[in-house]
Each structure stands twice: as C-alpha cells, then as structure tokens.
Design a protein around this motif. Structure first.
Motif, PDB file in Angstrom:
ATOM      1  N   MET A 162      30.634  21.928  27.851  1.00 51.49           N
ATOM      2  CA  MET A 162      31.580  22.604  28.983  1.00 51.49           C
ATOM      3  C   MET A 162      30.193  23.889  29.437  1.00 51.49           C
ATOM      4  N   SER A 163      30.769  23.709  30.713  1.00 50.93           N
ATOM      5  CA  SER A 163      29.755  24.428  31.934  1.00 50.93           C
ATOM      6  C   SER A 163      30.405  26.532  31.979  1.00 50.93           C
ATOM      7  N   VAL A 164      29.502  27.111  32.009  1.00 52.51           N
ATOM      8  CA  VAL A 164      29.909  28.832  31.869  1.00 52.51           C
ATOM      9  C   VAL A 164      31.184  28.787  32.626  1.00 52.51           C
ATOM     10  N   VAL A 165      31.063  28.426  34.037  1.00 51.23           N
ATOM     11  CA  VAL A 165      32.302  27.960  34.772  1.00 51.23           C
ATOM     12  C   VAL A 165      33.719  27.726  34.341  1.00 51.23           C
ATOM     13  N   LYS A 166      33.334  26.103  33.354  1.00 53.88           N
ATOM     14  CA  LYS A 166      34.339  25.496  33.119  1.00 53.88           C
ATOM     15  C   LYS A 166      35.191  26.654  32.311  1.00 53.88           C
ATOM     16  N   ASP A 167      34.347  27.223  31.459  1.00 53.47           N
ATOM     17  CA  ASP A 167      34.144  27.810  29.862  1.00 53.47           C
ATOM     18  C   ASP A 167      35.430  29.323  30.787  1.00 53.47           C
ATOM     19  N   LEU A 168      34.790  30.052  31.912  1.00 52.04           N
ATOM     20  CA  LEU A 168      35.427  30.866  31.522  1.00 52.04           C
ATOM     21  C   LEU A 168      37.088  30.126  32.912  1.00 52.04           C
ATOM     22  N   LEU A 191      39.287  27.802  31.458  1.00 45.90           N
ATOM     23  CA  LEU A 191      39.638  27.957  31.342  1.00 45.90           C
ATOM     24  C   LEU A 191      39.888  28.916  30.190  1.00 45.90           C
ATOM     25  N   GLN A 192      39.589  30.127  30.019  1.00 41.74           N
ATOM     26  CA  GLN A 192      39.638  31.144  29.010  1.00 41.74           C
ATOM     27  C   GLN A 192      40.834  31.939  30.427  1.00 41.74           C
ATOM     28  N   ALA A 193      40.834  32.533  31.481  1.00 34.91           N
ATOM     29  CA  ALA A 193      41.587  32.366  32.171  1.00 34.91           C
ATOM     30  C   ALA A 193      43.316  31.764  31.852  1.00 34.91           C
ATOM     31  N   ASP A 194      42.713  30.164  32.436  1.00 29.85           N
ATOM     32  CA  ASP A 194      44.196  29.767  32.337  1.00 29.85           C
ATOM     33  C   ASP A 194      44.522  30.023  30.822  1.00 29.85           C
ATOM     34  N   ASP A 195      44.166  29.926  30.005  1.00 23.66           N
ATOM     35  CA  ASP A 195      44.728  29.803  28.657  1.00 23.66           C
ATOM     36  C   ASP A 195      45.450  31.195  28.599  1.00 23.66           C
ATOM     37  N   GLU A 196      45.155  32.565  29.236  1.00 27.49           N
ATOM     38  CA  GLU A 196      45.326  33.702  29.038  1.00 27.49           C
ATOM     39  C   GLU A 196      46.700  34.353  30.658  1.00 27.49           C
ATOM     40  N   LEU A 197      47.054  32.365  30.581  1.00 31.52           N
ATOM     41  CA  LEU A 197      47.866  32.691  32.742  1.00 31.52           C
ATOM     42  C   LEU A 197      47.596  33.863  32.898  1.00 31.52           C
ATOM     43  N   ARG A 198      45.814  33.915  33.581  1.00 25.34           N
ATOM     44  CA  ARG A 198      45.836  34.962  34.792  1.00 25.34           C
ATOM     45  C   ARG A 198      44.709  34.506  35.542  1.00 25.34           C
ATOM     46  N   TYR A 199      44.460  35.251  36.821  1.00 33.70           N
ATOM     47  CA  TYR A 199      43.184  34.828  37.393  1.00 33.70           C
ATOM     48  C   TYR A 199      42.268  35.442  36.701  1.00 33.70           C
ATOM     49  N   PRO A 200      40.633  34.885  36.620  1.00 29.98           N
ATOM     50  CA  PRO A 200      39.567  35.046  36.287  1.00 29.98           C
ATOM     51  C   PRO A 200      38.929  36.678  36.525  1.00 29.98           C
ATOM     52  N   THR A 201      38.477  37.443  36.186  1.00 28.19           N
ATOM     53  CA  THR A 201      38.676  38.997  36.367  1.00 28.19           C
ATOM     54  C   THR A 201      37.161  39.216  37.218  1.00 28.19           C
ATOM     55  N   SER A 202      37.080  40.466  37.974  1.00 32.84           N
ATOM     56  CA  SER A 202      35.798  40.438  39.331  1.00 32.84           C
ATOM     57  C   SER A 202      34.544  40.330  38.468  1.00 32.84           C
ATOM     58  N   GLU A 236      34.422  38.193  35.313  1.00 33.43           N
ATOM     59  CA  GLU A 236      34.152  36.404  35.435  1.00 33.43           C
ATOM     60  C   GLU A 236      33.230  35.846  36.592  1.00 33.43           C
ATOM     61  N   LEU A 237      34.447  36.873  37.914  1.00 33.42           N
ATOM     62  CA  LEU A 237      33.654  35.701  38.869  1.00 33.42           C
ATOM     63  C   LEU A 237      32.331  36.300  38.960  1.00 33.42           C
ATOM     64  N   ARG A 238      31.932  37.479  39.139  1.00 34.47           N
ATOM     65  CA  ARG A 238      29.908  37.641  38.869  1.00 34.47           C
ATOM     66  C   ARG A 238      29.702  36.655  37.891  1.00 34.47           C
ATOM     67  N   SER A 239      30.017  36.789  36.925  1.00 36.74           N
ATOM     68  CA  SER A 239      29.169  35.204  35.827  1.00 36.74           C
ATOM     69  C   SER A 239      28.930  34.000  36.577  1.00 36.74           C
ATOM     70  N   MET A 240      30.374  33.376  36.845  1.00 39.54           N
ATOM     71  CA  MET A 240      30.317  32.139  37.762  1.00 39.54           C
ATOM     72  C   MET A 240      29.236  32.147  38.619  1.00 39.54           C
ATOM     73  N   ALA A 241      29.454  33.381  40.034  1.00 36.06           N
ATOM     74  CA  ALA A 241      28.687  32.900  41.179  1.00 36.06           C
ATOM     75  C   ALA A 241      26.985  33.129  40.338  1.00 36.06           C
ATOM     76  N   ALA A 242      26.922  34.248  39.331  1.00 36.25           N
ATOM     77  CA  ALA A 242      25.114  33.853  38.460  1.00 36.25           C
ATOM     78  C   ALA A 242      24.788  32.937  37.972  1.00 36.25           C
ATOM     79  N   PHE A 243      25.857  32.386  37.328  1.00 39.49           N
ATOM     80  CA  PHE A 243      25.556  30.825  36.876  1.00 39.49           C
ATOM     81  C   PHE A 243      25.277  29.522  38.396  1.00 39.49           C
TER      82      PHE A 243
END
Length: 164
Positions: A1-7, A9-20, A22-29
C-alpha cells in the motif's frame, strides 16, 4: 500500500476526514514522486548489475557459501540465490515507490522467514546478502537518492536480523 492509501483507509476506518497533518503527509508524499520514480528507474534498469555485484561481494566475504556443502554451492543453488536477490531488490523498489514498508513486511519478511527456515537457509547469510544488495544499489544512486532508499533496505535487514 502507499502512504496515501494507508492514511485514507485509517481515516475511513475511524469514520472521519483526514486530519491536516495527514493531508500534509499526503502532499509531501505526492511532491516526492519524481524522486521515487527516479530511484525505482535506476534500481530497475540496473537489476542485473546490482544482483551480480551483490553476489560478488557476498561470495567474496563468505566463500564457504559457494564451496561444497554451502547453501549456494552448484549452479542450481546459486541461481536460486540470485533469483532471491532480484526478488528482494524488487520489494525494496516497491517500498520506495509506495513510501511504505508494509509489503516488505508481509511478503519479504513473514513469508520468506518461514520458507528459509524450512529450507535450512541460515538467516545470518540472508542478512549479509541484503547488506551487499544495499551497498551495490546505493553505489549507483546520488547521495540524496541513496539516503531516501536506504531506510527500506534497513527495514528489510533489521527484520531479517530479528528472525535469526
């Protein structure tokens, strides 16, 4: 899996949007995509060279591996050894592309550990082989690219060390 997919899926499992964060981590990736592809291209295009150099290093350090009775003695055993070098190089390349060690863990460590133990392949030898694979690979990369991919090799090496 990729960082983006992992983040995601984690947010979805917790029924929430990605945190800021997490979004920064995705952008860096995503911003690091050119380097990921560049490193993958060098490793892919030089697979044979890397595998051959790794084998040369390993069998120079451990000549007993290719001596009668050694695990890489004979053409068939040596070919199987080199096949494994290629396989691990591919796993590290995938890890770098995905920005994740999860595939290295599930495929390269858990399954392989069981296989090598059942075949009687000594894990210290595999650890040394992976060190040689890392050295041969990073020799072809810029210092920055070598620093990027090294943690994926180190993860593999550390995982093999804990199984010895």
């Amino acid at each position: 899996m990729s960082v983006v997919k992992d983040l995601i899926l984690q947010a979805d499992d917790e029924l929430r949007y990605p945190t800021s964060g997490e979004l920064r981590s995705m952008a860096a990736f995503l911003n690091d995509g050119d380097r990921r592809v560049r490193v993958a291209r060098v490793l892919t295009e030089n697979e044979r060279k890397i595998v051959d150099e790794s084998a040369k290093q390993l069998f120079t350090r451990k000549p007993d591996y290719v001596a009668p009775g050694g695990n890489a003695y004979g053409q068939k055993q040596r070919a199987q050894c080199l096949r494994d070098f290629s396989w691990y190089l591919r796993l590290v390349t995938y890890g770098g592309l995905a920005g994740s060690t999860s595939f290295i863990e599930s495929t390269g460590l858990i399954g392989a550990r069981e296989m090598y133990n059942s075949l009687g392949v000594p894990m210290p030898g595999m650890v040394e082989a992976m060190r040689c694979l890392k050295q041969a690979s990073i020799a072809l990369l810029s210092p920055d690219d070598a620093q990027f991919i090294s943690p994926f090799f180190d993860y593999l090496i550390q995982g093999m060390q804990t199984s010895t």
